[in-house]
Design a protein around this motif. Sequence first.
Motif, PDB file in Angstrom:
ATOM      1  N   LEU A  50      -4.568 -11.906   9.976  1.00 26.68           N
ATOM      2  CA  LEU A  50      -5.501 -10.994   9.327  1.00 26.68           C
ATOM      3  C   LEU A  50      -6.815 -11.701   9.060  1.00 26.68           C
ATOM      4  O   LEU A  50      -6.838 -12.881   8.680  1.00 26.68           O
ATOM      5  CB  LEU A  50      -4.920 -10.479   8.003  1.00 26.68           C
ATOM      6  CG  LEU A  50      -3.613  -9.675   8.082  1.00 26.68           C
ATOM      7  CD1 LEU A  50      -3.164  -9.300   6.671  1.00 26.68           C
ATOM      8  CD2 LEU A  50      -3.784  -8.438   8.938  1.00 26.68           C
ATOM      9  N   GLU A  51      -7.908 -10.990   9.273  1.00 26.88           N
ATOM     10  CA  GLU A  51      -9.231 -11.513   8.946  1.00 26.88           C
ATOM     11  C   GLU A  51      -9.603 -11.061   7.538  1.00 26.88           C
ATOM     12  O   GLU A  51      -9.552  -9.872   7.213  1.00 26.88           O
ATOM     13  CB  GLU A  51     -10.262 -11.007   9.938  1.00 26.88           C
ATOM     14  CG  GLU A  51     -10.118 -11.587  11.339  1.00 26.88           C
ATOM     15  CD  GLU A  51     -10.376 -13.091  11.367  1.00 26.88           C
ATOM     16  OE1 GLU A  51     -11.163 -13.580  10.515  1.00 26.88           O
ATOM     17  OE2 GLU A  51      -9.808 -13.769  12.242  1.00 26.88           O
ATOM     18  N   ILE A  52      -9.980 -12.020   6.690  1.00 23.99           N
ATOM     19  CA  ILE A  52     -10.390 -11.729   5.325  1.00 23.99           C
ATOM     20  C   ILE A  52     -11.878 -12.027   5.219  1.00 23.99           C
ATOM     21  O   ILE A  52     -12.302 -13.170   5.357  1.00 23.99           O
ATOM     22  CB  ILE A  52      -9.601 -12.562   4.299  1.00 23.99           C
ATOM     23  CG1 ILE A  52      -8.098 -12.327   4.481  1.00 23.99           C
ATOM     24  CG2 ILE A  52     -10.017 -12.213   2.892  1.00 23.99           C
ATOM     25  CD1 ILE A  52      -7.236 -13.157   3.565  1.00 23.99           C
ATOM     26  N   THR A  89      -8.210  -0.945   1.110  1.00 25.12           N
ATOM     27  CA  THR A  89      -9.019  -2.157   1.120  1.00 25.12           C
ATOM     28  C   THR A  89      -8.670  -2.966  -0.113  1.00 25.12           C
ATOM     29  O   THR A  89      -8.862  -2.508  -1.241  1.00 25.12           O
ATOM     30  CB  THR A  89     -10.516  -1.822   1.119  1.00 25.12           C
ATOM     31  OG1 THR A  89     -10.818  -1.038   2.271  1.00 25.12           O
ATOM     32  CG2 THR A  89     -11.351  -3.097   1.142  1.00 25.12           C
ATOM     33  N   CYS A  90      -8.132  -4.153   0.104  1.00 25.14           N
ATOM     34  CA  CYS A  90      -7.650  -4.978  -1.001  1.00 25.14           C
ATOM     35  C   CYS A  90      -8.433  -6.287  -1.028  1.00 25.14           C
ATOM     36  O   CYS A  90      -8.449  -7.040  -0.047  1.00 25.14           O
ATOM     37  CB  CYS A  90      -6.156  -5.255  -0.833  1.00 25.14           C
ATOM     38  SG  CYS A  90      -5.430  -6.184  -2.191  1.00 25.14           S
ATOM     39  N   ALA A 119     -11.816  -9.348   1.307  1.00 25.86           N
ATOM     40  CA  ALA A 119     -11.168  -8.059   1.549  1.00 25.86           C
ATOM     41  C   ALA A 119     -10.253  -8.097   2.758  1.00 25.86           C
ATOM     42  O   ALA A 119     -10.607  -8.620   3.815  1.00 25.86           O
ATOM     43  CB  ALA A 119     -12.215  -6.977   1.726  1.00 25.86           C
ATOM     44  N   VAL A 120      -9.064  -7.529   2.598  1.00 25.99           N
ATOM     45  CA  VAL A 120      -8.112  -7.367   3.687  1.00 25.99           C
ATOM     46  C   VAL A 120      -7.710  -5.895   3.727  1.00 25.99           C
ATOM     47  O   VAL A 120      -7.620  -5.231   2.691  1.00 25.99           O
ATOM     48  CB  VAL A 120      -6.877  -8.281   3.486  1.00 25.99           C
ATOM     49  CG1 VAL A 120      -6.122  -7.925   2.225  1.00 25.99           C
ATOM     50  CG2 VAL A 120      -5.964  -8.227   4.691  1.00 25.99           C
ATOM     51  N   THR A 121      -7.501  -5.388   4.926  1.00 29.85           N
ATOM     52  CA  THR A 121      -7.125  -3.985   5.088  1.00 29.85           C
ATOM     53  C   THR A 121      -5.613  -3.866   5.245  1.00 29.85           C
ATOM     54  O   THR A 121      -5.021  -4.504   6.125  1.00 29.85           O
ATOM     55  CB  THR A 121      -7.817  -3.364   6.308  1.00 29.85           C
ATOM     56  OG1 THR A 121      -9.239  -3.453   6.128  1.00 29.85           O
ATOM     57  CG2 THR A 121      -7.433  -1.909   6.467  1.00 29.85           C
ATOM     58  N   ASN A 142       0.871  -1.181   0.000  1.00 32.69           N
ATOM     59  CA  ASN A 142       0.000   0.000   0.000  1.00 32.69           C
ATOM     60  C   ASN A 142       0.904   1.225   0.000  1.00 32.69           C
ATOM     61  O   ASN A 142       1.538   1.553   1.003  1.00 32.69           O
ATOM     62  CB  ASN A 142      -0.913   0.016   1.223  1.00 32.69           C
ATOM     63  CG  ASN A 142      -1.784   1.279   1.263  1.00 32.69           C
ATOM     64  OD1 ASN A 142      -1.850   2.045   0.300  1.00 32.69           O
ATOM     65  ND2 ASN A 142      -2.445   1.503   2.385  1.00 32.69           N
ATOM     66  N   ARG A 143       0.939   1.923  -1.125  1.00 30.77           N
ATOM     67  CA  ARG A 143       1.846   3.059  -1.278  1.00 30.77           C
ATOM     68  C   ARG A 143       1.275   4.356  -0.707  1.00 30.77           C
ATOM     69  O   ARG A 143       2.002   5.355  -0.621  1.00 30.77           O
ATOM     70  CB  ARG A 143       2.155   3.252  -2.760  1.00 30.77           C
ATOM     71  CG  ARG A 143       2.907   2.091  -3.400  1.00 30.77           C
ATOM     72  CD  ARG A 143       2.844   2.165  -4.908  1.00 30.77           C
ATOM     73  NE  ARG A 143       3.706   1.184  -5.563  1.00 30.77           N
ATOM     74  CZ  ARG A 143       3.593   0.828  -6.844  1.00 30.77           C
ATOM     75  NH1 ARG A 143       2.634   1.362  -7.592  1.00 30.77           N
ATOM     76  NH2 ARG A 143       4.420  -0.048  -7.371  1.00 30.77           N
ATOM     77  N   HIS A 144       0.002   4.356  -0.355  1.00 30.33           N
ATOM     78  CA  HIS A 144      -0.602   5.609   0.105  1.00 30.33           C
ATOM     79  C   HIS A 144       0.034   6.037   1.429  1.00 30.33           C
ATOM     80  O   HIS A 144       0.176   5.233   2.350  1.00 30.33           O
ATOM     81  CB  HIS A 144      -2.113   5.455   0.284  1.00 30.33           C
ATOM     82  CG  HIS A 144      -2.824   6.772   0.269  1.00 30.33           C
ATOM     83  ND1 HIS A 144      -2.749   7.673   1.291  1.00 30.33           N
ATOM     84  CD2 HIS A 144      -3.610   7.357  -0.689  1.00 30.33           C
ATOM     85  CE1 HIS A 144      -3.458   8.747   0.996  1.00 30.33           C
ATOM     86  NE2 HIS A 144      -3.984   8.586  -0.196  1.00 30.33           N
ATOM     87  N   PRO A 145       0.415   7.311   1.559  1.00 30.81           N
ATOM     88  CA  PRO A 145       1.127   7.725   2.773  1.00 30.81           C
ATOM     89  C   PRO A 145       0.268   7.766   4.025  1.00 30.81           C
ATOM     90  O   PRO A 145       0.787   7.597   5.132  1.00 30.81           O
ATOM     91  CB  PRO A 145       1.625   9.132   2.413  1.00 30.81           C
ATOM     92  CG  PRO A 145       0.695   9.619   1.362  1.00 30.81           C
ATOM     93  CD  PRO A 145       0.305   8.407   0.577  1.00 30.81           C
ATOM     94  N   SER A 146      -1.063   7.977   3.869  1.00 29.38           N
ATOM     95  CA  SER A 146      -1.865   8.225   5.074  1.00 29.38           C
ATOM     96  C   SER A 146      -3.162   7.440   5.159  1.00 29.38           C
ATOM     97  O   SER A 146      -3.833   7.489   6.189  1.00 29.38           O
ATOM     98  CB  SER A 146      -2.201   9.722   5.162  1.00 29.38           C
ATOM     99  OG  SER A 146      -2.904  10.144   4.001  1.00 29.38           O
TER     100      SER A 146
END
Length: 606
Positions: A584-586, A541-542, A590-592, A533-537
Amino acid sequence: TGARCVSIRAERGADAAWTATVTVAPHTFYRLSGWIKTEKIRGATGALLNIQNMQAVRTRAVAGTSDWTRVETVFRSGDATELEINCLFGGWGESTGQAWYDDVALERTADPANAEPRAVVTIRAGVPAVPYSRLLFGGFIEHFHDQVYGGIFEPGSPRADARGFRTDVIAALKELKLSIVRWPGGCFASGYHWKDGIGKDRRPVFDVVWGVEDPNTFGTDEFVAWCHLVGCEPYICTNAGNGTPEEMRGWVAYCNRPEGGAPARHNVRFFSIGNENWGGHEIGARTPEAWGPLVRESAEKMRAVDPALALVAAATADRGWTLPLLRAAGSLLDYVAIHEYWLPCWGQNLTPDYLTCIMHSEGPETTIARVVGLLEEAGVRGRVKIAFDEWNLRGWHHPGFPRTRAGPSPDPEAAELIRQREKNAIASQYTMADALFSASFLNACLRHAEDVGMANIAPIVNTRGPLHVHRDGIVRRTTFHVLAMYANELEPRAVACEVESGALAHEGRTIPAVDAAATANEARTAWSIALVNRHPSKAATCTLKLRDAPIEGACEAVVLAGDSPDAYNDRDHPDRVAPRRTRLEIAGGAVTLPPHSLAIVKLRAD
């Protein structure tokens, strides 16, 4: 499906396109996407989608022979009210072969600055998996500043063994399962004569390239012994600068030829012919016309001593250099050496922010596609692999150097320039941007496992390396943990996956916010998926799909994320950024993914 697609085919070479003009709203974000299939595409860029009247907007290219591959890019329309969409073949040059284009779409999308990052990663379990090379997890060490002397080799240190090797460094590099290390350079190699570094009667030699005296106490024997302690393959870069093919042959003979009934001294399998001989900064820079014949002569002499060598030669992603090389010497080579640093910090120690750095994350994919096209065009793809035997986000800071001739002595100006190299050690430079760029680089190599056979982060110790070594110990930088996760947590085969991701935008550029690579064991019962996840902040949701079905349930994962995108490790806070094991719960597939993070998700399937 390709049932209703368009196609372009050229036998003699073409730069052509199917084009459609569409009306758009100005100053609006759009996603251009489609599917491309190729067969024996050689030359120029390959096959891609682009916007004719916005030349900077283009998807990644597909070259060679590839099954249906999804490509996309997100962009802002600016002042335009009409766009010319191209299904492009060739692209700023002529290509041969055939390409098919299907499901090409231009869709309005939300401003990435306001959107929550979302992605769908579909693992193509039915596509044959490709065993990737463990040599992707390699390193590089050069006689530059404190990489060798004061880095891996420090006689007299309480942390060194009887031969002067830093034992704490060796232990740390074993954590990376380091597979191969390239030495002695780099630019240093183009002025290094290996006989100066063997035997008992060694004398210091002034190194013109970096402007310092080298004591020659660390030479071939020490390097190979150190590699054995680390557990990696030694990889020697020969002198094609002011050296000769005969000198290269002699080095191979010293290492690999049995003498007097005794076994070979070292059995070094990997040798490179030259370093960056395409550049005017290098001692003995060559023209493309001269380089190929020199490589061929050198390779013939080296293989006459040891036919089992794995040979590499200095190359670039430029057609004008690498095609003549491959036509002259491709039959004798196993790899072409590609070097790339995406931030040119040589003269000025650039320290851009997180977003500026992370926008370079798609660069490796572009370079690989270009070089694959050259291998295909030369007819050596599948036999000759790509060796990224120098790579890093940040170029080394060495203002005023390298040099090809000696300056005055004494030289106060040079002494001050040499002191500037200490800026490479500033810990705050090596943030989560470096970590996630490195993860993106390795993902690209895994996605192209059939073509990329080696990768050596440059360097492995000190300067810009993942392991910072100081007199009193070591610091594992953020990039160290990325390399450790990939070397230890992945399964042995790369599996095709498709990523549909929202965009991350910065200063007019966009990249996918989420990047991924998938691996599996041979039986397809164990899977490890690297998610970035490249987003800085913002968390992303993948949705994960295996065999087109969403994954459900809990799974193990290893996650690397900092308390800030600018987080780094230093001597006072060596574990501020460190991986953690979790579950992780999927749900609904979806995983966060935390902001600015790498997660390697482990799945088990019957």
